[in-house]
Design a protein around this motif. Structure first.
Motif, short mmCIF file in Angstrom:
data_model
loop_
_atom_site.label_atom_id
_atom_site.label_comp_id
_atom_site.label_asym_id
_atom_site.label_seq_id
_atom_site.Cartn_x
_atom_site.Cartn_y
_atom_site.Cartn_z
N PRO A 44 24.68 4.63 15.02
CA PRO A 44 23.29 4.35 15.37
C PRO A 44 22.43 4.21 14.12
O PRO A 44 22.69 4.83 13.08
CB PRO A 44 22.85 5.59 16.18
N LYS A 45 21.42 3.36 14.21
CA LYS A 45 20.54 3.09 13.07
C LYS A 45 19.91 4.37 12.52
O LYS A 45 19.71 4.50 11.31
CB LYS A 45 19.45 2.11 13.50
N THR A 46 19.66 5.32 13.36
CA THR A 46 19.03 6.57 12.93
C THR A 46 19.95 7.40 12.04
O THR A 46 19.48 8.28 11.32
CB THR A 46 18.61 7.42 14.14
N LEU A 48 22.17 6.01 9.72
CA LEU A 48 22.61 5.27 8.54
C LEU A 48 22.22 5.97 7.24
O LEU A 48 22.98 5.97 6.28
CB LEU A 48 22.07 3.85 8.57
N TRP A 51 24.71 8.75 6.69
CA TRP A 51 25.98 8.21 6.23
C TRP A 51 25.90 7.81 4.76
O TRP A 51 26.82 8.08 3.99
CB TRP A 51 26.39 7.00 7.08
#
Length: 64
Positions: A44-46, A48, A51
């Motif tokens: 999910p974009k939230t 990134l 990560w």
């Protein structure tokens, strides 16, 4: 073109187990041994930013 597919399934989702860090360390090992040259992380974009931080901690910051 050779593809190396790693599928990780987490059966129990519990915070604080270091799943992201373990995957980053595994990827670092694959890159160091020249088994893979590229990898795609689907998240999910939230997540990134998280990560990216973990990849930098494993020495993979230049590969992002």
């Amino acid at each position: 073109m050779n593809f190396f597919l790693v599928v990780l399934t987490v059966c129990v989702l519990v915070q604080g187990l270091g799943k992201t860090r373990q995957v980053c360390a595994y990827l670092a090992g694959l890159w160091e041994s020249k088994v893979v040259k590229r990898a795609m992380i689907i998240a999910p974009k939230t997540l990134l930013g998280h990560w990216a931080k973990e990849l930098r901690m494993c020495g993979l910051g230049k590969r992002i």
